[in-house]
Design an enzyme around this catalytic site. Structure first.
Site, PDB file in Angstrom:
ATOM      1  N   SER A 258     -18.874   0.407  -0.993  1.00  0.00           N
ATOM      2  CA  SER A 258     -17.997  -0.592  -1.596  1.00  0.00           C
ATOM      3  C   SER A 258     -18.165  -0.632  -3.115  1.00  0.00           C
ATOM      4  O   SER A 258     -17.526  -1.424  -3.789  1.00  0.00           O
ATOM      5  CB  SER A 258     -18.297  -1.977  -1.005  1.00  0.00           C
ATOM      6  OG  SER A 258     -19.683  -2.270  -1.107  1.00  0.00           O
TER       7      SER A 258
ATOM      8  N   ASN B 257     -27.222  -9.736   3.011  1.00  0.00           N
ATOM      9  CA  ASN B 257     -26.224 -10.631   3.625  1.00  0.00           C
ATOM     10  C   ASN B 257     -26.094 -11.952   2.867  1.00  0.00           C
ATOM     11  O   ASN B 257     -24.988 -12.408   2.580  1.00  0.00           O
ATOM     12  CB  ASN B 257     -26.584 -10.890   5.091  1.00  0.00           C
ATOM     13  CG  ASN B 257     -26.516  -9.623   5.915  1.00  0.00           C
ATOM     14  OD1 ASN B 257     -26.016  -8.598   5.432  1.00  0.00           O
ATOM     15  ND2 ASN B 257     -27.018  -9.666   7.146  1.00  0.00           N
TER      16      ASN B 257
ATOM     17  N   HIS C 293      21.675 -27.162  -1.549  1.00  0.00           N
ATOM     18  CA  HIS C 293      22.359 -25.954  -1.048  1.00  0.00           C
ATOM     19  C   HIS C 293      22.862 -25.084  -2.209  1.00  0.00           C
ATOM     20  O   HIS C 293      23.825 -24.335  -2.040  1.00  0.00           O
ATOM     21  CB  HIS C 293      23.526 -26.286  -0.125  1.00  0.00           C
ATOM     22  CG  HIS C 293      23.214 -27.339   0.894  1.00  0.00           C
ATOM     23  ND1 HIS C 293      22.792 -27.041   2.168  1.00  0.00           N
ATOM     24  CD2 HIS C 293      23.241 -28.688   0.815  1.00  0.00           C
ATOM     25  CE1 HIS C 293      22.586 -28.176   2.850  1.00  0.00           C
ATOM     26  NE2 HIS C 293      22.848 -29.186   2.030  1.00  0.00           N
TER      27      HIS C 293
ATOM     28  N   SER D  81      18.146  -3.089 -21.161  1.00  0.00           N
ATOM     29  CA  SER D  81      18.481  -2.011 -20.244  1.00  0.00           C
ATOM     30  C   SER D  81      18.696  -0.752 -21.064  1.00  0.00           C
ATOM     31  O   SER D  81      19.229  -0.804 -22.176  1.00  0.00           O
ATOM     32  CB  SER D  81      19.754  -2.362 -19.474  1.00  0.00           C
ATOM     33  OG  SER D  81      20.379  -1.176 -19.025  1.00  0.00           O
TER      34      SER D  81
ATOM     35  N   LYS E 150      22.458  -6.049 -21.946  1.00  0.00           N
ATOM     36  CA  LYS E 150      21.551  -6.707 -20.998  1.00  0.00           C
ATOM     37  C   LYS E 150      20.324  -7.332 -21.659  1.00  0.00           C
ATOM     38  O   LYS E 150      19.771  -6.818 -22.625  1.00  0.00           O
ATOM     39  CB  LYS E 150      21.061  -5.688 -19.946  1.00  0.00           C
ATOM     40  CG  LYS E 150      22.102  -5.242 -18.965  1.00  0.00           C
ATOM     41  CD  LYS E 150      22.629  -6.351 -18.060  1.00  0.00           C
ATOM     42  CE  LYS E 150      21.634  -6.696 -16.958  1.00  0.00           C
ATOM     43  NZ  LYS E 150      21.488  -5.619 -15.980  1.00  0.00           N
TER      44      LYS E 150
ATOM     45  N   ASN F 215      17.164  -8.788 -19.607  1.00  0.00           N
ATOM     46  CA  ASN F 215      16.701  -8.989 -18.233  1.00  0.00           C
ATOM     47  C   ASN F 215      15.474  -9.896 -18.159  1.00  0.00           C
ATOM     48  O   ASN F 215      14.577  -9.779 -18.983  1.00  0.00           O
ATOM     49  CB  ASN F 215      16.377  -7.639 -17.581  1.00  0.00           C
ATOM     50  CG  ASN F 215      17.626  -6.794 -17.377  1.00  0.00           C
ATOM     51  OD1 ASN F 215      18.718  -7.330 -17.186  1.00  0.00           O
ATOM     52  ND2 ASN F 215      17.467  -5.483 -17.444  1.00  0.00           N
TER      53      ASN F 215
ATOM     54  N   GLU G   7      11.159 -12.229 -12.696  1.00  0.00           N
ATOM     55  CA  GLU G   7      11.317 -11.516 -11.422  1.00  0.00           C
ATOM     56  C   GLU G   7       9.959 -11.098 -10.860  1.00  0.00           C
ATOM     57  O   GLU G   7       9.712 -11.160  -9.654  1.00  0.00           O
ATOM     58  CB  GLU G   7      12.203 -10.284 -11.626  1.00  0.00           C
ATOM     59  CG  GLU G   7      13.632 -10.625 -11.988  1.00  0.00           C
ATOM     60  CD  GLU G   7      14.387  -9.391 -12.457  1.00  0.00           C
ATOM     61  OE1 GLU G   7      14.450  -9.168 -13.679  1.00  0.00           O
ATOM     62  OE2 GLU G   7      14.889  -8.646 -11.604  1.00  0.00           O
TER      63      GLU G   7
ATOM     64  N   TYR H  10     -23.381 -11.889  10.246  1.00  0.00           N
ATOM     65  CA  TYR H  10     -22.705 -10.914   9.399  1.00  0.00           C
ATOM     66  C   TYR H  10     -22.240  -9.700  10.192  1.00  0.00           C
ATOM     67  O   TYR H  10     -22.932  -9.200  11.068  1.00  0.00           O
ATOM     68  CB  TYR H  10     -23.658 -10.447   8.281  1.00  0.00           C
ATOM     69  CG  TYR H  10     -23.047  -9.399   7.374  1.00  0.00           C
ATOM     70  CD1 TYR H  10     -22.265  -9.766   6.294  1.00  0.00           C
ATOM     71  CD2 TYR H  10     -23.227  -8.037   7.621  1.00  0.00           C
ATOM     72  CE1 TYR H  10     -21.676  -8.809   5.473  1.00  0.00           C
ATOM     73  CE2 TYR H  10     -22.651  -7.072   6.806  1.00  0.00           C
ATOM     74  CZ  TYR H  10     -21.877  -7.471   5.733  1.00  0.00           C
ATOM     75  OH  TYR H  10     -21.295  -6.526   4.929  1.00  0.00           O
TER      76      TYR H  10
ATOM     77  N   GLN I 139     -17.094  -6.804   4.498  1.00  0.00           N
ATOM     78  CA  GLN I 139     -17.005  -6.091   3.223  1.00  0.00           C
ATOM     79  C   GLN I 139     -15.540  -5.952   2.805  1.00  0.00           C
ATOM     80  O   GLN I 139     -15.250  -5.736   1.631  1.00  0.00           O
ATOM     81  CB  GLN I 139     -17.669  -4.711   3.359  1.00  0.00           C
ATOM     82  CG  GLN I 139     -17.634  -3.862   2.123  1.00  0.00           C
ATOM     83  CD  GLN I 139     -18.608  -2.699   2.228  1.00  0.00           C
ATOM     84  OE1 GLN I 139     -19.818  -2.862   2.164  1.00  0.00           O
ATOM     85  NE2 GLN I 139     -18.075  -1.506   2.410  1.00  0.00           N
TER      86      GLN I 139
HETATM   87  N1  ARG Z   1     -21.635  -4.310   0.702  1.00  0.00           N
HETATM   88  C1  ARG Z   1     -21.864  -5.278   1.720  1.00  0.00           C
HETATM   89  C2  ARG Z   1     -20.711  -6.281   1.802  1.00  0.00           C
HETATM   90  O1  ARG Z   1     -19.908  -6.285   0.952  1.00  0.00           O
HETATM   91  C3  ARG Z   1     -23.140  -6.007   1.425  1.00  0.00           C
HETATM   92  C4  ARG Z   1     -23.802  -6.571   2.616  1.00  0.00           C
HETATM   93  C5  ARG Z   1     -24.310  -5.473   3.465  1.00  0.00           C
HETATM   94  N2  ARG Z   1     -25.187  -5.939   4.488  1.00  0.00           N
HETATM   95  C6  ARG Z   1     -25.575  -5.176   5.472  1.00  0.00           C
HETATM   96  N3  ARG Z   1     -26.359  -5.685   6.334  1.00  0.00           N
HETATM   97  N4  ARG Z   1     -25.149  -3.953   5.577  1.00  0.00           N
HETATM   98  O2  ARG Z   1     -20.586  -7.044   2.722  1.00  0.00           O
END
Ligand code: ARG
Length: 467
Positions: free
Chosen positions: A33, A120, A166, A287, A293, A295, A300, A327, A332
């Site tokens: 991640s 966690n 309306h 445009s 134009k 815009n 938008e 968890y 993640q």
């Molecule tokens: N990268 C993990 C997350 O975003 C961190 C926690 C990971 N914990 C674990 N027990 N693998 O949730």
């Protein structure tokens, strides 16, 4: 970890003790991640510094180790901020990247930082801190936006425009009243972020993996150091709920709905057919083929942002639904959605504030439109009730006949003669013409929250006090 007796292998340096071989490349890709959670670096380092200080204060690690850890983390922070931090996908996430780098810098004491905590509670803490900051940013953004809408309302508190139902002309209202409708909506949005912030302001840190820890940690101390009101009271809950993120996303979605409605009105009002408003050059685009134009692209795009913000909301609800405690790695998948929704919301708030501040409402155009379309027909019916004693249903009918007559003659209600009027109902007198003008119409709407300029100014003053 490798030493002389354990041959170097490719297993994870942070948790690979029982593994003989490293992960498949695809496993690394799906597991990592760091590509997105590096955005949590400041929160991660802040949480770790608080944790280290607490460990020393409790006698769980030595003060000199805690000092080395806290100093080393500041070095890591400056490396990340300078853009020369060696992010590694093999180290999965921001937590392990920071800790591994700390070990490079300070050596052995780095290994003591993770005492009495787990990734966690660490990730739950980091993410809460990040979302809490976003609540603050949304609150600031909404304050600025409300200020811009109030300024518009002040200028045009008595400028008459058509009010619609309306999208058909209904009754005259004022520009100030219409702007103040959005002030009310954005004010509720603001209080939703305040409420959510208050509820999420409890610390998960020290919940450890799920069950708490046997070390004599002080969760109240780390909570205070991180400006949380208190530690969360249940360790299973602390590591496994993401309701704070869902609340943020829900508040963001409602706010984005409000933004989209104002954006849509600006798109309609700036069209050649309406011309109720003109946007400044700063907030329009041209445009490449049609030279005439101008815009309303920003409006938008603000109108469209609800798509991704609500999308993120639905995505995280779906991820969380049915997950057993505590968890799971599913969680993640919380971050990218919230990051994107928060970025989109802050940009939309800033763009709407800028656009509204620079916007010019066209008083004459709006008043002319308000006077067309028999917008004071209700005032005529109300006059018949008040002055001629008709039941409202009959008055409605008489007025309908007069509208049909005016339509047949190609004129507006105030252009009918008294004789025209009396041919439909002889009780009508010259006095009726006083209520057919749009200014009289709005001035008469004195009920609390109504469109009378006095009422609108009272609401503007109330909001000026509140802010
Ligand atoms: N990268 C993990 C997350 O975003 C961190 C926690 C990971 N914990 C674990 N027990 N693998 O949730």
């Amino acid at each position: 970890m490798t030493d002389a007796k354990t041959p170097r292998n490719t297993a994870n340096a942070m948790w690979g003790g029982r593994f003989a071989a490293g992960p498949d490349a695809i496993m690394t890709a799906i597991n990592a991640s760091i590509g997105f959670d590096r955005r949590l670096y400041a929160q991660d380092i802040r949480g770790s510094r608080a944790h280290a200080a607490m460990l020393a204060a409790q006698g769980i690690i030595t003060s000199s180790d805690a000092e080395a850890i806290r100093e080393g983390l500041l070095t890591v922070l400056s490396e990340i901020e300078a853009g020369d931090f060696p992010f590694s996908e093999a180290l999965e996430d921001i937590h392990m990247n920071v800790e591994a780098r700390l070990k490079d810098i300070i050596g052995e004491p780095a290994g003591r930082l993770h005492t009495g905590r787990s990734r966690n509670d660490q990730v739950a803490t980091d993410f809460r801190l990040w979302v809490r900051d976003q609540c603050d940013a949304a609150i600031d953004g909404l304050r600025a936006l409300i200020g811009a809408a109030l300024a518009q309302a002040e200028v045009g508190a008595d400028w008459v425009m058509p009010g619609f139902t309306h999208l058909q002309t209904a009754q005259p209202v004022t520009w100030g009243h219409h702007m103040m409708a959005y002030v009310e909506m954005f004010g509720r949005d603001l209080s939703r972020f305040q409420d959510a912030r208050k509820r999420m302001n409890e610390s998960p840190l020290g919940a450890a993996a799920l069950a708490g820890t046997g070390y004599p940690i002080d969760r109240f101390a780390t909570a205070a150091a991180l400006d949380f009101d208190r530690p969360m009271a249940n360790s299973l809950d602390a590591v496994s709920d993401r309701d704070f993120a869902l609340e943020f996303l829900s508040a963001a979605s409602i706010c984005a709905v409000h933004l989209s409605r104002l954006a849509e009105e600006l798109v309609i009002w700036s069209s050649a057919q309406f011309r109720f408003v003109s946007m400044s050059d700063k907030w329009s685009t041209g445009s490449s083929i049609m030279p005439q134009k101008r815009n309303p692209d920003a409006a938008e795009l603000i109108r469209a942002k609800i798509g991704r913000i609500l999308g993120a909301t639905v995505a995280l609800f779906t991820v969380m639904k049915g997950l057993p405690l505590a968890y799971s790695k599913d969680m993640q998948e919380d971050k990218e959605q919230v990051f994107d929704a928060a970025d989109s919301l802050m940009l939309a708030l800033a763009a709407m504030t800028g656009m509204l501040s620079d916007l010019t409402a066209n008083r004459e155009k709006m008043e002319a439109a308000a006077s067309a379309g028999f917008s004071t027909a209700t005032d005529l019916a109300d006059w018949l009730v008040r002055e001629a004693g008709l039941p409202f249903r009959d008055a409605h009918h008489v007025t309908g006949s007069l509208v049909a007559m005016a339509e047949a003659k190609g004129v507006d209600l105030p252009d009918l003669t008294l004789e025209d009027m009396q041919s439909v109902n002889p009780a009508i007198t010259n006095d009726v013409f006083n209520v057919l003008g749009v200014h009289n119409s709005v001035a008469s709407r004195q009920s609390y929250g109504g469109t009378a300029p006095d009422q609108v100014r009272a609401q503007i003053a109330r909001w000026r006090d509140l802010l």
